[in-house]
Motif scaffolding. Structure first.
Motif, PDB file in Angstrom:
ATOM      1  N   PHE A 126      -4.096  -6.222   5.515  1.00  0.00           N
ATOM      2  CA  PHE A 126      -4.165  -7.635   5.173  1.00  0.00           C
ATOM      3  C   PHE A 126      -4.252  -7.745   3.654  1.00  0.00           C
ATOM      4  O   PHE A 126      -4.463  -6.754   2.952  1.00  0.00           O
ATOM      5  CB  PHE A 126      -5.343  -8.332   5.851  1.00  0.00           C
ATOM      6  N   TYR A 127      -4.036  -8.955   3.165  1.00  0.00           N
ATOM      7  CA  TYR A 127      -4.013  -9.174   1.722  1.00  0.00           C
ATOM      8  C   TYR A 127      -5.125 -10.129   1.309  1.00  0.00           C
ATOM      9  O   TYR A 127      -5.393 -11.122   1.986  1.00  0.00           O
ATOM     10  CB  TYR A 127      -2.659  -9.745   1.283  1.00  0.00           C
ATOM     11  N   ILE A 128      -5.768  -9.823   0.203  1.00  0.00           N
ATOM     12  CA  ILE A 128      -6.809 -10.672  -0.367  1.00  0.00           C
ATOM     13  C   ILE A 128      -6.303 -11.238  -1.687  1.00  0.00           C
ATOM     14  O   ILE A 128      -5.814 -10.496  -2.544  1.00  0.00           O
ATOM     15  CB  ILE A 128      -8.105  -9.880  -0.609  1.00  0.00           C
TER      16      ILE A 128
ATOM     17  N   GLU B 103     -20.417  -8.956   3.460  1.00  0.00           N
ATOM     18  CA  GLU B 103     -21.710  -9.437   2.984  1.00  0.00           C
ATOM     19  C   GLU B 103     -21.571 -10.862   2.453  1.00  0.00           C
ATOM     20  O   GLU B 103     -20.743 -11.139   1.591  1.00  0.00           O
ATOM     21  CB  GLU B 103     -22.254  -8.532   1.868  1.00  0.00           C
ATOM     22  N   ALA B 104     -22.372 -11.768   2.997  1.00  0.00           N
ATOM     23  CA  ALA B 104     -22.338 -13.166   2.570  1.00  0.00           C
ATOM     24  C   ALA B 104     -22.959 -13.315   1.200  1.00  0.00           C
ATOM     25  O   ALA B 104     -23.988 -12.707   0.885  1.00  0.00           O
ATOM     26  CB  ALA B 104     -23.077 -14.039   3.582  1.00  0.00           C
TER      27      ALA B 104
ATOM     28  N   THR C  22     -17.725 -14.310   0.253  1.00  0.00           N
ATOM     29  CA  THR C  22     -18.016 -13.146   1.086  1.00  0.00           C
ATOM     30  C   THR C  22     -17.487 -11.904   0.381  1.00  0.00           C
ATOM     31  O   THR C  22     -16.361 -11.905  -0.142  1.00  0.00           O
ATOM     32  CB  THR C  22     -17.355 -13.256   2.470  1.00  0.00           C
ATOM     33  N   LEU C  23     -18.311 -10.872   0.343  1.00  0.00           N
ATOM     34  CA  LEU C  23     -17.874  -9.594  -0.204  1.00  0.00           C
ATOM     35  C   LEU C  23     -17.274  -8.753   0.921  1.00  0.00           C
ATOM     36  O   LEU C  23     -17.899  -8.556   1.964  1.00  0.00           O
ATOM     37  CB  LEU C  23     -19.052  -8.849  -0.826  1.00  0.00           C
TER      38      LEU C  23
ATOM     39  N   HIS D  91     -14.497  -6.494  -2.783  1.00  0.00           N
ATOM     40  CA  HIS D  91     -13.608  -7.628  -3.002  1.00  0.00           C
ATOM     41  C   HIS D  91     -14.366  -8.922  -2.703  1.00  0.00           C
ATOM     42  O   HIS D  91     -15.015  -9.041  -1.664  1.00  0.00           O
ATOM     43  CB  HIS D  91     -12.378  -7.539  -2.096  1.00  0.00           C
ATOM     44  N   CYS D  92     -14.255  -9.888  -3.588  1.00  0.00           N
ATOM     45  CA  CYS D  92     -14.946 -11.170  -3.415  1.00  0.00           C
ATOM     46  C   CYS D  92     -13.930 -12.244  -3.041  1.00  0.00           C
ATOM     47  O   CYS D  92     -12.954 -12.472  -3.761  1.00  0.00           O
ATOM     48  CB  CYS D  92     -15.663 -11.557  -4.699  1.00  0.00           C
ATOM     49  N   VAL D  93     -14.147 -12.912  -1.896  1.00  0.00           N
ATOM     50  CA  VAL D  93     -13.229 -13.946  -1.442  1.00  0.00           C
ATOM     51  C   VAL D  93     -13.984 -15.257  -1.247  1.00  0.00           C
ATOM     52  O   VAL D  93     -15.162 -15.282  -0.889  1.00  0.00           O
ATOM     53  CB  VAL D  93     -12.517 -13.553  -0.131  1.00  0.00           C
TER      54      VAL D  93
END
Length: 234
Positions: free
Chosen positions: A137-139, A157-158, A163-164, A172-174
């Motif tokens: 998948f892509y972030i 992790e919230a 979310t990390l 990755h932080c989204v």
């Protein structure tokens, strides 16, 4: 704005009638049901997709907070209550808003504006793109898209509204809550073990009283309210 399915759960008749009258002012809201207790609401939502839940907190048998713990799949939760002391706990359960009774239309309308903005942002963000390979998948990170292999993800992790997505190499932080992220098709193998953490079931090595150990010896906190469901699933 697409049609949004919603429910109202409140044991006070006057408050149910008031909330119902306000909901009916918005043509894009489809009121699926109005319930005086959580048990009746559960019977309906088992077979119906719900976008918004307007919940009272102080209700007999199963209160609004406990109802929310079992319905985190509902994207938007708004608590309407006479108990402001529950505000912090409600936002820990991913509530979008918290309204103190008596309910007034101008306050309700502000909540509806927040709901619309939230759903529009969620729709436009489109954080993930499916690829041909099911394990990829892509972030979106800035203007770039980073390819991530699902089996490399150790845990989620919230972090407030973010979310990390944690792998051995990178964090990755989204811009998405952990609850919404777990609804994505890529994360069906993950299980919530804490209000702030979710892990892949196959990576769980040991369940201890207050934490979970992963196969790489990483220890993740285990929330008390999630322990029983974790034991059942595993």
């Amino acid at each position: 704005m697409r049609t949004l399915n919603c429910i109202i759960v409140d044991d006070e008749e006057i408050d149910r009638l008031m909330a119902t009258s306000f909901v009916k002012r918005y043509p894009y809201l489809n009121l699926i049901g109005v319930f005086e207790n959580s048990e009746e609401a559960f019977k309906v939502i088992q077979n119906q997709a719900i976008d918004i839940a307007f919940l009272d907190i102080d209700m007999p048998t199963l209160n609004g907070l406990d109802f929310r713990k079992q319905t985190l799949h509902i994207p938007v939760c708004v608590f309407i209550t006479s108990h402001p002391e529950h505000a912090v706990e409600s936002f820990e359960l991913e509530a979008l808003d918290f309204i103190v009774k008596p309910l007034k239309f101008d306050r309700f309308d502000k909540t509806m504006q927040r709901i619309v903005e939230f759903l529009e942002i969620k729709h436009k963000a489109q954080l993930f793109e499916s690829s041909i390979g099911g394990d990829i998948f892509y972030i979106k990170e800035g203007h770039n898209q980073t390819k991530v292999k699902l089996h490399d993800v150790l845990y989620l992790e919230a972090l407030k509204d973010y979310t990390l997505v944690v792998t051995n190499e990178k964090r990755h932080c989204v811009l998405s809550s952990i609850g919404n992220l777990l609804k994505e098709v890529h994360f069906q193998s993950f299980i919530r073990i804490h209000r702030s953490y979710a892990v892949q079931k196959q990576y769980i090595k040991k369940i201890m009283p207050y934490e979970v150990e992963l196969h790489n010896n990483k220890h993740i906190p285990l929330g008390r309210s999630y322990k029983d469901s974790l034991n059942v699933i595993l």
